[in-house]
Design a protein around this motif. Structure first.
Motif, PDB file in Angstrom:
ATOM      1  N   ALA A 149      45.968  78.193  69.611  1.00 39.87           N
ATOM      2  CA  ALA A 149      47.253  77.584  69.129  1.00 39.87           C
ATOM      3  C   ALA A 149      47.093  77.360  67.606  1.00 39.87           C
ATOM      4  CB  ALA A 149      47.810  76.688  70.033  1.00 39.87           C
ATOM      5  N   THR A 150      46.055  76.583  67.355  1.00 46.05           N
ATOM      6  CA  THR A 150      45.617  75.877  66.121  1.00 46.05           C
ATOM      7  C   THR A 150      45.388  77.134  65.019  1.00 46.05           C
ATOM      8  OG1 THR A 150      44.838  73.836  67.010  1.00 46.05           O
ATOM      9  CG2 THR A 150      44.304  74.378  64.946  1.00 46.05           C
ATOM     10  N   VAL A 151      44.737  78.227  65.461  1.00 49.22           N
ATOM     11  CA  VAL A 151      44.100  79.337  64.720  1.00 49.22           C
ATOM     12  C   VAL A 151      45.469  80.085  64.414  1.00 49.22           C
ATOM     13  CG1 VAL A 151      42.716  81.576  64.705  1.00 49.22           C
ATOM     14  CG2 VAL A 151      41.736  79.129  65.311  1.00 49.22           C
ATOM     15  N   GLN A 152      46.242  80.261  65.386  1.00 48.88           N
ATOM     16  CA  GLN A 152      47.579  80.821  65.192  1.00 48.88           C
ATOM     17  C   GLN A 152      48.443  80.231  64.101  1.00 48.88           C
ATOM     18  OE1 GLN A 152      48.640  83.779  66.553  1.00 48.88           O
ATOM     19  NE2 GLN A 152      50.542  84.004  65.263  1.00 48.88           N
ATOM     20  N   ALA A 153      48.574  78.807  64.182  1.00 44.15           N
ATOM     21  CA  ALA A 153      49.275  77.947  62.897  1.00 44.15           C
ATOM     22  C   ALA A 153      48.708  78.304  61.716  1.00 44.15           C
ATOM     23  CB  ALA A 153      49.415  76.724  63.556  1.00 44.15           C
ATOM     24  N   ILE A 154      47.127  78.290  61.731  1.00 42.48           N
ATOM     25  CA  ILE A 154      46.597  78.358  60.138  1.00 42.48           C
ATOM     26  C   ILE A 154      46.788  79.593  59.719  1.00 42.48           C
ATOM     27  CG2 ILE A 154      44.228  78.455  59.328  1.00 42.48           C
ATOM     28  CD1 ILE A 154      43.437  76.459  61.245  1.00 42.48           C
ATOM     29  N   GLN A 163      50.431  75.167  52.842  1.00 42.62           N
ATOM     30  CA  GLN A 163      49.724  74.244  53.467  1.00 42.62           C
ATOM     31  C   GLN A 163      50.508  74.050  54.752  1.00 42.62           C
ATOM     32  OE1 GLN A 163      49.941  70.337  51.453  1.00 42.62           O
ATOM     33  NE2 GLN A 163      47.846  70.814  50.288  1.00 42.62           N
ATOM     34  N   LEU A 164      49.637  73.623  55.695  1.00 42.73           N
ATOM     35  CA  LEU A 164      49.862  73.597  57.468  1.00 42.73           C
ATOM     36  C   LEU A 164      50.096  72.128  57.683  1.00 42.73           C
ATOM     37  CD1 LEU A 164      50.323  74.747  60.321  1.00 42.73           C
ATOM     38  CD2 LEU A 164      47.847  74.221  60.630  1.00 42.73           C
ATOM     39  N   ALA A 165      51.265  71.716  58.304  1.00 44.65           N
ATOM     40  CA  ALA A 165      51.820  70.415  58.934  1.00 44.65           C
ATOM     41  C   ALA A 165      51.703  70.960  60.486  1.00 44.65           C
ATOM     42  CB  ALA A 165      52.907  69.994  58.610  1.00 44.65           C
ATOM     43  N   LEU A 166      50.726  70.683  61.294  1.00 42.83           N
ATOM     44  CA  LEU A 166      50.565  70.892  62.738  1.00 42.83           C
ATOM     45  C   LEU A 166      50.450  69.563  63.484  1.00 42.83           C
ATOM     46  CD1 LEU A 166      50.209  72.692  64.986  1.00 42.83           C
ATOM     47  CD2 LEU A 166      47.764  72.750  64.672  1.00 42.83           C
ATOM     48  N   SER A 167      51.407  69.183  64.391  1.00 43.98           N
ATOM     49  CA  SER A 167      51.380  68.006  65.120  1.00 43.98           C
ATOM     50  C   SER A 167      51.461  68.087  66.379  1.00 43.98           C
ATOM     51  CB  SER A 167      52.510  67.474  64.525  1.00 43.98           C
ATOM     52  OG  SER A 167      53.744  67.923  64.924  1.00 43.98           O
ATOM     53  N   VAL A 168      51.083  67.280  67.271  1.00 46.67           N
ATOM     54  CA  VAL A 168      51.693  67.049  68.548  1.00 46.67           C
ATOM     55  C   VAL A 168      51.853  65.486  68.940  1.00 46.67           C
ATOM     56  CG1 VAL A 168      49.159  66.488  69.162  1.00 46.67           C
ATOM     57  CG2 VAL A 168      50.483  67.512  70.917  1.00 46.67           C
ATOM     58  N   ILE A 169      52.845  65.741  69.871  1.00 45.16           N
ATOM     59  CA  ILE A 169      53.288  64.336  70.322  1.00 45.16           C
ATOM     60  C   ILE A 169      52.806  63.887  71.830  1.00 45.16           C
ATOM     61  CG2 ILE A 169      55.186  62.796  71.178  1.00 45.16           C
ATOM     62  CD1 ILE A 169      55.195  63.390  68.074  1.00 45.16           C
ATOM     63  N   VAL A 170      52.028  62.678  71.953  1.00 44.12           N
ATOM     64  CA  VAL A 170      51.648  62.280  73.222  1.00 44.12           C
ATOM     65  C   VAL A 170      52.216  60.634  73.331  1.00 44.12           C
ATOM     66  CG1 VAL A 170      49.443  63.540  72.864  1.00 44.12           C
ATOM     67  CG2 VAL A 170      49.751  60.997  71.895  1.00 44.12           C
ATOM     68  N   CYS A 184      39.876  67.540  69.332  1.00 43.46           N
ATOM     69  CA  CYS A 184      40.343  68.876  68.544  1.00 43.46           C
ATOM     70  C   CYS A 184      40.682  68.982  66.990  1.00 43.46           C
ATOM     71  CB  CYS A 184      41.487  69.477  69.456  1.00 43.46           C
ATOM     72  SG  CYS A 184      41.150  69.760  71.345  1.00 43.46           S
ATOM     73  N   GLY A 185      40.415  67.749  66.360  1.00 41.38           N
ATOM     74  CA  GLY A 185      40.922  67.711  65.132  1.00 41.38           C
ATOM     75  C   GLY A 185      42.007  66.778  64.741  1.00 41.38           C
ATOM     76  N   PHE A 186      42.808  66.195  65.890  1.00 41.84           N
ATOM     77  CA  PHE A 186      44.119  65.578  65.323  1.00 41.84           C
ATOM     78  C   PHE A 186      43.680  64.384  65.112  1.00 41.84           C
ATOM     79  CE2 PHE A 186      45.277  69.610  67.278  1.00 41.84           C
ATOM     80  CZ  PHE A 186      46.444  69.707  66.731  1.00 41.84           C
ATOM     81  N   VAL A 187      44.573  63.601  64.318  1.00 44.10           N
ATOM     82  CA  VAL A 187      44.253  62.119  64.102  1.00 44.10           C
ATOM     83  C   VAL A 187      45.710  61.684  64.045  1.00 44.10           C
ATOM     84  CG1 VAL A 187      42.287  62.326  62.725  1.00 44.10           C
ATOM     85  CG2 VAL A 187      44.519  62.234  61.583  1.00 44.10           C
ATOM     86  N   ALA A 188      45.746  60.110  64.395  1.00 42.85           N
ATOM     87  CA  ALA A 188      47.209  59.325  64.724  1.00 42.85           C
ATOM     88  C   ALA A 188      47.730  59.533  63.387  1.00 42.85           C
ATOM     89  CB  ALA A 188      46.809  58.189  65.236  1.00 42.85           C
ATOM     90  N   ARG A 211      48.381  64.412  63.993  1.00 42.98           N
ATOM     91  CA  ARG A 211      48.487  65.651  63.188  1.00 42.98           C
ATOM     92  C   ARG A 211      47.082  66.220  63.001  1.00 42.98           C
ATOM     93  NH1 ARG A 211      53.516  65.196  60.817  1.00 42.98           N
ATOM     94  NH2 ARG A 211      54.277  62.929  60.899  1.00 42.98           N
ATOM     95  N   TYR A 212      47.121  67.498  62.923  1.00 40.66           N
ATOM     96  CA  TYR A 212      45.877  68.107  62.600  1.00 40.66           C
ATOM     97  C   TYR A 212      45.628  67.983  61.042  1.00 40.66           C
ATOM     98  CZ  TYR A 212      42.602  72.240  62.690  1.00 40.66           C
ATOM     99  OH  TYR A 212      41.218  72.619  62.579  1.00 40.66           O
ATOM    100  N   HIS A 213      44.383  67.556  60.928  1.00 35.95           N
ATOM    101  CA  HIS A 213      43.849  66.977  59.660  1.00 35.95           C
ATOM    102  C   HIS A 213      42.869  68.022  59.007  1.00 35.95           C
ATOM    103  CE1 HIS A 213      39.980  66.218  61.725  1.00 35.95           C
ATOM    104  NE2 HIS A 213      39.552  65.771  60.811  1.00 35.95           N
ATOM    105  N   ASP A 214      42.623  69.107  59.582  1.00 31.52           N
ATOM    106  CA  ASP A 214      41.695  70.070  58.897  1.00 31.52           C
ATOM    107  C   ASP A 214      42.276  71.456  58.969  1.00 31.52           C
ATOM    108  OD1 ASP A 214      38.220  70.737  59.252  1.00 31.52           O
ATOM    109  OD2 ASP A 214      39.625  71.447  57.695  1.00 31.52           O
ATOM    110  N   GLN A 215      42.597  72.093  57.999  1.00 30.20           N
ATOM    111  CA  GLN A 215      43.141  73.336  57.793  1.00 30.20           C
ATOM    112  C   GLN A 215      42.063  74.361  57.831  1.00 30.20           C
ATOM    113  OE1 GLN A 215      46.327  73.876  55.266  1.00 30.20           O
ATOM    114  NE2 GLN A 215      46.747  71.871  55.022  1.00 30.20           N
TER     115      GLN A 215
END
Length: 219
Positions: A149-154, A163-170, A184-188, A211-215
Motif C-alpha cells: 500500500a505504501t509503494v502504491q501511494a509513493i 510530496q506524499l502525506a501518508l497517514s494511519v490512525i491507531v 513500517c516507517g511511520f512515526v507519531a 505519518r509515513y516519514h520516508d518517501q
C-alpha cells in the motif's frame, strides 16, 4: 485480480471492481470482514451488527469507490482472505479521518474534490488499519500489505510530482499497533493523541495519527 506479491503460502492482490473482483469481494472478503468484526470488535471503527445488515450493493460500493484501493493477502489454494488493508485517497486535505473509508465515500458522493493542484501541497493518502486473521499471524503478512500500500501511494505521489502525506490512525492505547507501524516507517504525529467521537459506536476514543516519514520505497 492482479497478484502484486506472492509467497508459497499466500499472495497479495488488489481487488478490482470488475466481475471477477466483485464475486471475490462478496464470496471471500465479506466473510473475512464480518469474521474480523466479530472476533476483534475493538479493532474497528465499525461494528458487526452494522455490517451484517449491508446489502450486496453496500458491499460492492466500497470497491467501486475510486478513492479506495483494497489490498488482500489470500491463500492461493482456496482464495480465503488472510489479511487486508485499504489505501484511501487522494483525500481533500492532509488531515486524517478516524474513518477514512467513510470520508472517501462522502467525497465521492459530494462536491469535495481532492486537492492535488499547487506545487507546495502534498498528495494525501490514508491507510486503513491492517487486520490479519489470528491463524495467519506471525508470517510477515501485515508488514507485506503495508509495504504494498505504501509503494502504491509513493508511486501516485511521484506520478503527480508531489510530496506524499501518508497517514494511519491507531488507538493510542494499542501499543502493539504503534510499534508495528513504527517498524513500517511511520512515526507519531507531533500533535500527539486526541479524543475522537465515533458516531457508529456512539463512543469516544483517544487516537494517534502516525505519518509515513520516508518517501523512498520501503525495503
Amino acid at each position: 485480480m492482479p497478484t502484486i506479491s506472492k509467497q508459497l503460502e499466500w499472495g497479495i492482490e488488489l481487488v478490482v471492481a470488475d466481475d471477477e473482483g466483485s464475486r471475490f469481494y462478496l464470496d471471500q472478503y465479506k466473510p473475512f470482514r464480518l469474521a474480523a468484526l466479530k472476533q476483534d470488535p475493538d479493532a474497528f471503527g465499525s461494528t458487526y451488527e452494522r455490517e451484517i445488515n449491508f446489502t450486496d450493493t453496500d458491499w460492492l460500493g466500497r470497491i467501486k469507490n475510486p478513492l479506495a484501493k483494497t489490498f488482500v493477502a489470500v491463500n492461493p489454494h482456496d482464495k480465503r482472505v488472510l489479511a487486508a488493508t485499504s489505501l484511501i485517497g487522494p483525500l481533500s486535505n492532509a488531515g486524517p479521518a478516524s474513518n477514512p473509508s467513510q470520508a472517501s465515500t462522502e467525497m465521492r458522493d459530494g462536491d469535495d474534490q481532492p486537492q492535488i493542484h499547487g506545487e507546495a501541497s502534498p498528495v494525501s493518502y490514508q491507510m486503513a488499519g491492517v487486520y490479519t486473521m489470528p491463524e495467519a499471524r506471525g508470517r510477515g503478512i501485515a508488514k507485506a500489505l503495508v509495504k504494498v500500500a505504501t509503494v502504491q501511494a509513493i508511486a501516485e505521489a511521484n506520478r503527480l510530482c508531489k510530496q506524499l502525506a501518508l497517514s494511519v490512525i491507531v488507538y493510542s492505547s494499542n501499543h502493539a499497533a504503534i510499534s508495528f507501524y513504527e517498524s513500517c516507517g511511520f512515526v507519531a504525529a507531533a500533535e500527539g493523541p486526541k479524543i475522537s467521537f465515533n458516531p457508529v459506536k456512539d463512543s469516544s476514543d483517544e487516537e494517534l495519527c502516525m505519518r509515513y516519514h520516508d518517501q523512498r520505497s520501503p525495503e
